[in-house]
Design a protein around this motif. Structure first.
Motif, PDB file in Angstrom:
ATOM      1  N   GLY A 260      94.666  35.423  44.631  1.00  0.00           N
ATOM      2  CA  GLY A 260      93.637  35.194  43.741  1.00  0.00           C
ATOM      3  C   GLY A 260      92.833  34.322  44.417  1.00  0.00           C
ATOM      4  N   PHE A 261      91.390  33.828  43.653  1.00  0.00           N
ATOM      5  CA  PHE A 261      90.303  32.923  44.348  1.00  0.00           C
ATOM      6  C   PHE A 261      89.298  32.498  43.424  1.00  0.00           C
ATOM      7  CE2 PHE A 261      89.763  37.420  45.520  1.00  0.00           C
ATOM      8  CZ  PHE A 261      88.642  37.783  44.891  1.00  0.00           C
ATOM      9  N   TRP A 262      88.669  31.294  43.639  1.00  0.00           N
ATOM     10  CA  TRP A 262      87.513  31.004  42.961  1.00  0.00           C
ATOM     11  C   TRP A 262      86.765  29.953  44.026  1.00  0.00           C
ATOM     12  CZ3 TRP A 262      86.963  25.784  41.883  1.00  0.00           C
ATOM     13  CH2 TRP A 262      88.110  25.103  41.869  1.00  0.00           C
ATOM     14  N   LEU A 263      85.433  29.909  43.697  1.00  0.00           N
ATOM     15  CA  LEU A 263      84.751  29.058  44.565  1.00  0.00           C
ATOM     16  C   LEU A 263      83.715  28.318  43.665  1.00  0.00           C
ATOM     17  CD1 LEU A 263      83.351  31.099  47.379  1.00  0.00           C
ATOM     18  CD2 LEU A 263      85.203  29.302  47.576  1.00  0.00           C
ATOM     19  N   GLY A 264      83.462  27.158  43.800  1.00  0.00           N
ATOM     20  CA  GLY A 264      82.543  26.198  43.089  1.00  0.00           C
ATOM     21  C   GLY A 264      81.110  26.904  43.125  1.00  0.00           C
TER      22      GLY A 264
ATOM     23  N   ALA B 119      95.037  42.517  44.313  1.00  0.00           N
ATOM     24  CA  ALA B 119      94.305  41.564  43.708  1.00  0.00           C
ATOM     25  C   ALA B 119      93.940  42.218  42.216  1.00  0.00           C
ATOM     26  CB  ALA B 119      93.015  41.166  44.441  1.00  0.00           C
ATOM     27  N   TYR B 120      93.604  41.415  41.215  1.00  0.00           N
ATOM     28  CA  TYR B 120      93.423  41.732  40.027  1.00  0.00           C
ATOM     29  C   TYR B 120      91.970  41.242  39.729  1.00  0.00           C
ATOM     30  CZ  TYR B 120      98.173  41.891  38.973  1.00  0.00           C
ATOM     31  OH  TYR B 120      99.752  42.118  38.993  1.00  0.00           O
ATOM     32  N   THR B 121      91.070  42.104  38.971  1.00  0.00           N
ATOM     33  CA  THR B 121      89.944  41.380  38.557  1.00  0.00           C
ATOM     34  C   THR B 121      89.549  41.975  37.227  1.00  0.00           C
ATOM     35  OG1 THR B 121      88.517  43.468  38.942  1.00  0.00           O
ATOM     36  CG2 THR B 121      88.673  41.927  40.789  1.00  0.00           C
ATOM     37  N   ASN B 122      89.200  41.202  36.288  1.00  0.00           N
ATOM     38  CA  ASN B 122      88.869  41.461  34.942  1.00  0.00           C
ATOM     39  C   ASN B 122      87.863  42.676  35.126  1.00  0.00           C
ATOM     40  OD1 ASN B 122      86.970  41.588  32.292  1.00  0.00           O
ATOM     41  ND2 ASN B 122      88.547  40.065  31.798  1.00  0.00           N
ATOM     42  N   VAL B 123      87.850  43.519  34.232  1.00  0.00           N
ATOM     43  CA  VAL B 123      87.158  45.026  34.209  1.00  0.00           C
ATOM     44  C   VAL B 123      85.730  44.584  34.280  1.00  0.00           C
ATOM     45  CG1 VAL B 123      88.860  46.621  33.510  1.00  0.00           C
ATOM     46  CG2 VAL B 123      87.489  45.435  31.784  1.00  0.00           C
ATOM     47  N   GLU B 124      85.231  43.302  33.732  1.00  0.00           N
ATOM     48  CA  GLU B 124      83.796  43.085  33.732  1.00  0.00           C
ATOM     49  C   GLU B 124      83.426  42.301  34.839  1.00  0.00           C
ATOM     50  OE1 GLU B 124      82.972  41.766  29.794  1.00  0.00           O
ATOM     51  OE2 GLU B 124      83.956  43.322  28.937  1.00  0.00           O
TER      52      GLU B 124
ATOM     53  N   ALA C  67      82.207  42.143  37.728  1.00  0.00           N
ATOM     54  CA  ALA C  67      81.886  42.978  38.817  1.00  0.00           C
ATOM     55  C   ALA C  67      81.493  42.286  40.244  1.00  0.00           C
ATOM     56  CB  ALA C  67      80.547  43.655  38.442  1.00  0.00           C
ATOM     57  N   ARG C  68      81.315  40.833  40.247  1.00  0.00           N
ATOM     58  CA  ARG C  68      81.075  40.252  41.316  1.00  0.00           C
ATOM     59  C   ARG C  68      82.336  40.367  42.242  1.00  0.00           C
ATOM     60  NH1 ARG C  68      76.452  36.184  42.048  1.00  0.00           N
ATOM     61  NH2 ARG C  68      77.066  35.549  44.139  1.00  0.00           N
ATOM     62  N   SER C  69      83.468  39.972  41.484  1.00  0.00           N
ATOM     63  CA  SER C  69      84.705  39.653  42.256  1.00  0.00           C
ATOM     64  C   SER C  69      85.231  41.178  42.673  1.00  0.00           C
ATOM     65  CB  SER C  69      85.580  39.175  41.461  1.00  0.00           C
ATOM     66  OG  SER C  69      87.102  39.227  42.067  1.00  0.00           O
ATOM     67  N   ALA C  70      84.896  42.193  41.900  1.00  0.00           N
ATOM     68  CA  ALA C  70      85.391  43.604  42.321  1.00  0.00           C
ATOM     69  C   ALA C  70      84.575  44.048  43.737  1.00  0.00           C
ATOM     70  CB  ALA C  70      84.943  44.610  41.054  1.00  0.00           C
ATOM     71  N   ALA C  71      83.265  43.799  43.523  1.00  0.00           N
ATOM     72  CA  ALA C  71      82.517  44.108  44.633  1.00  0.00           C
ATOM     73  C   ALA C  71      82.744  43.289  45.624  1.00  0.00           C
ATOM     74  CB  ALA C  71      80.922  43.638  44.204  1.00  0.00           C
ATOM     75  N   SER C  72      83.197  42.039  45.793  1.00  0.00           N
ATOM     76  CA  SER C  72      83.623  41.056  47.058  1.00  0.00           C
ATOM     77  C   SER C  72      84.953  41.982  47.686  1.00  0.00           C
ATOM     78  CB  SER C  72      83.857  39.862  46.719  1.00  0.00           C
ATOM     79  OG  SER C  72      85.126  39.736  45.968  1.00  0.00           O
ATOM     80  N   LEU C  73      85.759  42.409  46.575  1.00  0.00           N
ATOM     81  CA  LEU C  73      87.137  42.998  47.046  1.00  0.00           C
ATOM     82  C   LEU C  73      86.818  44.225  47.839  1.00  0.00           C
ATOM     83  CD1 LEU C  73      89.277  42.082  44.265  1.00  0.00           C
ATOM     84  CD2 LEU C  73      89.639  41.124  46.464  1.00  0.00           C
ATOM     85  N   GLN C  74      85.879  45.051  47.415  1.00  0.00           N
ATOM     86  CA  GLN C  74      85.564  46.354  47.966  1.00  0.00           C
ATOM     87  C   GLN C  74      84.956  45.974  49.338  1.00  0.00           C
ATOM     88  OE1 GLN C  74      84.266  47.873  44.127  1.00  0.00           O
ATOM     89  NE2 GLN C  74      85.798  50.009  44.646  1.00  0.00           N
ATOM     90  N   ARG C  75      83.992  45.350  49.371  1.00  0.00           N
ATOM     91  CA  ARG C  75      83.301  45.025  50.548  1.00  0.00           C
ATOM     92  C   ARG C  75      84.439  44.446  51.475  1.00  0.00           C
ATOM     93  NH1 ARG C  75      78.205  43.112  52.739  1.00  0.00           N
ATOM     94  NH2 ARG C  75      77.658  44.619  51.447  1.00  0.00           N
ATOM     95  N   ALA C  76      85.398  43.946  51.290  1.00  0.00           N
ATOM     96  CA  ALA C  76      86.404  43.471  52.183  1.00  0.00           C
ATOM     97  C   ALA C  76      87.197  44.408  52.586  1.00  0.00           C
ATOM     98  CB  ALA C  76      87.371  41.999  51.568  1.00  0.00           C
ATOM     99  N   GLY C  77      87.236  45.503  51.980  1.00  0.00           N
ATOM    100  CA  GLY C  77      87.972  46.649  52.336  1.00  0.00           C
ATOM    101  C   GLY C  77      89.260  47.179  51.449  1.00  0.00           C
ATOM    102  N   PHE C  78      89.344  46.183  50.247  1.00  0.00           N
ATOM    103  CA  PHE C  78      90.334  46.377  49.303  1.00  0.00           C
ATOM    104  C   PHE C  78      90.058  47.831  48.716  1.00  0.00           C
ATOM    105  CE2 PHE C  78      93.157  42.822  48.632  1.00  0.00           C
ATOM    106  CZ  PHE C  78      92.660  41.938  49.554  1.00  0.00           C
ATOM    107  N   ARG C  79      90.911  48.616  48.089  1.00  0.00           N
ATOM    108  CA  ARG C  79      90.602  50.026  47.545  1.00  0.00           C
ATOM    109  C   ARG C  79      91.041  49.654  45.859  1.00  0.00           C
ATOM    110  NH1 ARG C  79      93.476  55.423  49.063  1.00  0.00           N
ATOM    111  NH2 ARG C  79      92.694  54.898  51.225  1.00  0.00           N
ATOM    112  N   ARG C  80      90.136  50.165  45.040  1.00  0.00           N
ATOM    113  CA  ARG C  80      90.505  50.051  43.936  1.00  0.00           C
ATOM    114  C   ARG C  80      91.404  51.083  43.285  1.00  0.00           C
ATOM    115  NH1 ARG C  80      86.092  50.538  38.846  1.00  0.00           N
ATOM    116  NH2 ARG C  80      87.618  51.724  37.740  1.00  0.00           N
ATOM    117  N   GLU C  81      92.695  50.611  42.701  1.00  0.00           N
ATOM    118  CA  GLU C  81      93.928  51.721  42.580  1.00  0.00           C
ATOM    119  C   GLU C  81      94.008  52.072  41.138  1.00  0.00           C
ATOM    120  OE1 GLU C  81      96.470  50.202  46.256  1.00  0.00           O
ATOM    121  OE2 GLU C  81      96.524  49.082  44.483  1.00  0.00           O
TER     122      GLU C  81
END
Ligand SMILES: CC(C)(COP(=O)(O)OP(=O)(O)OC[C@H]1O[C@@H](n2cnc3c(N)ncnc32)[C@H](O)[C@@H]1OP(=O)(O)O)[C@@H](O)C(=O)NCCC(=O)NCCS
Length: 200
Positions: free
Chosen positions: A94-98, A129-134, A136-150
């Motif tokens: 999990g993660f968050w940034l200011g 990693a989990y992301t709320n379905v809405e 999109a920013r977090s989901a895009a960041s994970l996909q960019r990093a190479g995670f696959r949406r399962e």
């Protein structure tokens, strides 16, 4: 004894201290930052103090390994590993940034450093990693990093009375080894918390 920390090229993940409360409070008092979480926004520095105070116990019990992301001696956010399964050699990230650090490139490095920690020092076989379905920013960041949406997990997170669906993402050790993420230069210092280290 060297304090446990992991250095990337421009960012460090290190163990939190009670003295981090004012900085963490300032970052997480922003409702945009905590929008997708069950907690926050923080209203008082005591909220941050209470969170920080229970982390050593959670760390010893293998429940949560929260790390402060630091750039140039400044706390900018939090990366955390949780939902550990020793038997299956996996955990969730999990993660968050200011807010002012969004879009700064810090997050790409934060994920790279956290993944290196998970796959090298902690010997995980899978990082999820989990992301709320809405979110999109977090989901895009994970996909960019190479995670696959399962897939999508229904009614997975409860925030007060509201129940939320989440997407689940996964990155396997073999995928990490072959990815750009796995090539980011990272150095682990000190010993990682024992409860999070998988057996050799
Ligand atoms: C999630 C978070 C750490 C990401 O860091 P960031 O610096 O904002 O991430 P980036 O700027 O690299 O943006 C990630 C991607 O989202 C894209 N993006 C930005 N805004 C977007 C939006 N509104 N919708 C869809 N995609 C968006 C970016 O273009 C980027 O994609 P790319 O790498 O393919 O170009 C940060 O936004 C944050 O702390 N959010 C609040 C807490 C949170 O949601 N945590 C995650 C919970 S699962």
């Amino acid at each position: 004894v060297t304090q446990f920390r992991i250095d990337g090229p421009t960012l460090t993940l290190r163990l939190p201290e009670l003295e981090d409360a004012p900085a963490i409070f300032a970052l997480a008092a922003d409702p945009e930052v905590t929008r997708w979480f069950s907690w926050g926004p923080y209203r008082d520095v005591a909220d941050a103090e209470a969170w920080l105070a229970q982390l050593p116990g959670q760390r010893e019990r293998g429940e949560e390994l929260a790390l402060i992301a630091e750039r140039g001696d400044q706390a900018i956010g939090v990366y955390g590993l949780n939902e550990l399964s020793r038997r299956d050699r996996r955990c969730m990230l999990g993660f968050w940034l200011g807010r002012r650090f969004w879009g700064s490139g810090a997050h790409a490095e934060g994920v790279a450093v956290a993944a290196a920690l998970a796959f090298t020092a902690l010997r995980m076989g899978r990082l999820g990693a989990y992301t709320n379905v809405e979110n999109a920013r977090s989901a895009a960041s994970l996909q960019r990093a190479g995670f696959r949406r399962e897939g999508t997990l229904r009614a997975w997170h409860r925030h007060g009375d509201a129940v939320h669906d989440v997407h689940v993402f996964g990155l396997l050790r073999s995928e990490w080894e072959a990815s750009e993420l796995g090539r980011v230069a990272v150095q682990v210092h000190g010993r990682p918390p024992a409860a999070f280290v998988m057996s050799a």
